[in-house]
Design a protein around this motif. Structure first.
Motif, PDB file in Angstrom:
ATOM      1  N   LEU A 243      -2.334   6.942  -2.188  1.00  0.00           N
ATOM      2  CA  LEU A 243      -2.384   7.224  -0.754  1.00  0.00           C
ATOM      3  C   LEU A 243      -1.599   8.469  -0.356  1.00  0.00           C
ATOM      4  CD1 LEU A 243      -1.888   3.592   0.621  1.00  0.00           C
ATOM      5  CD2 LEU A 243      -4.030   4.886   0.539  1.00  0.00           C
ATOM      6  N   ALA A 244      -0.549   8.769  -1.094  1.00  0.00           N
ATOM      7  CA  ALA A 244       0.284   9.939  -0.762  1.00  0.00           C
ATOM      8  C   ALA A 244      -0.527  11.224  -0.902  1.00  0.00           C
ATOM      9  CB  ALA A 244       1.503   9.977  -1.665  1.00  0.00           C
ATOM     10  N   ARG A 245      -0.132  12.230  -0.152  1.00  0.00           N
ATOM     11  CA  ARG A 245      -0.861  13.501  -0.135  1.00  0.00           C
ATOM     12  C   ARG A 245      -0.059  14.605  -0.811  1.00  0.00           C
ATOM     13  NH1 ARG A 245      -2.883  13.758   6.188  1.00  0.00           N
ATOM     14  NH2 ARG A 245      -4.133  11.826   6.196  1.00  0.00           N
ATOM     15  N   PRO A 246      -0.717  15.678  -1.207  1.00  0.00           N
ATOM     16  CA  PRO A 246       0.007  16.827  -1.752  1.00  0.00           C
ATOM     17  C   PRO A 246       1.101  17.284  -0.786  1.00  0.00           C
ATOM     18  CG  PRO A 246      -2.333  17.092  -2.132  1.00  0.00           C
ATOM     19  CD  PRO A 246      -2.185  15.886  -1.253  1.00  0.00           C
ATOM     20  N   GLY A 247       2.270  17.544  -1.337  1.00  0.00           N
ATOM     21  CA  GLY A 247       3.408  17.946  -0.517  1.00  0.00           C
ATOM     22  C   GLY A 247       4.328  16.803  -0.159  1.00  0.00           C
ATOM     23  N   ASP A 248       3.896  15.568  -0.418  1.00  0.00           N
ATOM     24  CA  ASP A 248       4.745  14.408  -0.126  1.00  0.00           C
ATOM     25  C   ASP A 248       5.780  14.200  -1.225  1.00  0.00           C
ATOM     26  OD1 ASP A 248       3.457  13.786   2.245  1.00  0.00           O
ATOM     27  OD2 ASP A 248       2.206  12.210   1.372  1.00  0.00           O
ATOM     28  N   VAL A 249       6.860  13.542  -0.856  1.00  0.00           N
ATOM     29  CA  VAL A 249       7.839  13.010  -1.797  1.00  0.00           C
ATOM     30  C   VAL A 249       7.811  11.491  -1.635  1.00  0.00           C
ATOM     31  CG1 VAL A 249      10.280  12.867  -2.421  1.00  0.00           C
ATOM     32  CG2 VAL A 249       9.311  15.051  -1.667  1.00  0.00           C
ATOM     33  N   ILE A 250       7.525  10.773  -2.700  1.00  0.00           N
ATOM     34  CA  ILE A 250       7.510   9.315  -2.610  1.00  0.00           C
ATOM     35  C   ILE A 250       8.956   8.814  -2.695  1.00  0.00           C
ATOM     36  CG2 ILE A 250       6.759   7.166  -3.674  1.00  0.00           C
ATOM     37  CD1 ILE A 250       4.211   8.507  -4.510  1.00  0.00           C
ATOM     38  N   VAL A 251       9.361   8.082  -1.679  1.00  0.00           N
ATOM     39  CA  VAL A 251      10.727   7.579  -1.556  1.00  0.00           C
ATOM     40  C   VAL A 251      10.672   6.064  -1.675  1.00  0.00           C
ATOM     41  CG1 VAL A 251      12.747   7.485  -0.075  1.00  0.00           C
ATOM     42  CG2 VAL A 251      11.326   9.533  -0.078  1.00  0.00           C
ATOM     43  N   ILE A 252      11.292   5.529  -2.727  1.00  0.00           N
ATOM     44  CA  ILE A 252      11.159   4.108  -3.051  1.00  0.00           C
ATOM     45  C   ILE A 252      12.471   3.371  -2.814  1.00  0.00           C
ATOM     46  CG2 ILE A 252      10.532   2.432  -4.822  1.00  0.00           C
ATOM     47  CD1 ILE A 252       9.100   4.728  -6.300  1.00  0.00           C
ATOM     48  N   ASP A 253      12.428   2.423  -1.903  1.00  0.00           N
ATOM     49  CA  ASP A 253      13.554   1.523  -1.664  1.00  0.00           C
ATOM     50  C   ASP A 253      13.374   0.310  -2.574  1.00  0.00           C
ATOM     51  OD1 ASP A 253      15.397  -0.315  -0.769  1.00  0.00           O
ATOM     52  OD2 ASP A 253      14.850  -0.174   1.347  1.00  0.00           O
TER      53      ASP A 253
END
Length: 226
Positions: A76-86
């Protein structure tokens, strides 16, 4: 209604031009302009170092040691995103390793910040142009049962992260920026950089480091100097 199991697919992202204003800007300079309390917990460290991490937060909350929602987030994330996982700071079971990080990279995701553990440390450290930050390393693999949430407010290293926040990371650590204050913050941080460059020039070429505030503070606290 499902409590604790939710996916929000669409989020509001800041303009790319606003994000780019932080390109090559040290996290320390940004933090100086944010009361010196904006960095995530120092326990979240870079895995190797590939330069600056810069992008917009795509947030994920997972149960301890479970990565079902991270699997969903990668698609689902797009180019340029940073996935931040809690991941709750849990380090007895890894949330992801080299395979998942490589898939994220091929999709244009800029990096991953995980308040939890990773595995395949060597492979992750050797990746180029893709930054990973994590709290620990553990070969124990994750469960894939859920629940979890995507694109809700999360807490990473003691800092609140909202979907669409600007994420800046370097070898010092990670800073979270609210887009609403980003423009003024970028201006202030660049002024700090200019000031520090001038001080460094004086140190190198003049051998001076002028700090009148030191004597003023010593006098203020009544320091006994003989």
């Amino acid at each position: 209604m499902s409590i604790g199991c939710k996916i929000i697919k669409e989020i509001s992202r800041p303009a790319k031009e606003l994000v780019e204003r932080f390109r090559n800007m040290p996290a320390a300079n940004i933090d100086d302009c944010m009361g010196r309390i904006a960095a995530v917990d120092s326990g979240i460290k870079p895995v190797g170092y590939k330069g600056q991490l810069l992008g917009t937060a795509f947030t994920v909350r997972v149960p301890q040691g479970d990565n079902l929602m991270f699997h969903a987030a990668m698609d689902l994330a797009r180019p340029g995103d940073v996935i931040v996982i809690d991941a709750g700071g849990f380090t007895d079971r890894a949330i992801f390793g080299e395979l998942m990080a490589t898939y994220c990279k091929t999709r244009g995701i800029k990096g991953i910040v995980c308040d939890g553990a990773i595995r395949d440390y060597g492979g992750l450290a050797a990746m180029t142009d893709f930054a990973v930050y994590a709290r620990g390393v553990n070969p124990n693999g994750p469960y894939k049962n859920g629940p979890g949430e995507i694109n809700v407010p999360v807490v990473i290293g003691g800092k609140l992260v909202n979907p669409g926040d600007i994420i800046v990371g370097d070898d010092d650590g990670v800073i979270v920026i609210d887009p609403a204050v980003a423009s003024k913050l970028a201006d202030a941080a660049r002024e700090i950089a200019k000031k520090e460059a001038a001080i460094m020039d004086d140190i190198i070429h003049e051998g001076t480091y002028i700090r009148p505030w030191v004597d003023e503070k010593l006098k203020e606290i009544g320091c006994d100097m003989k």
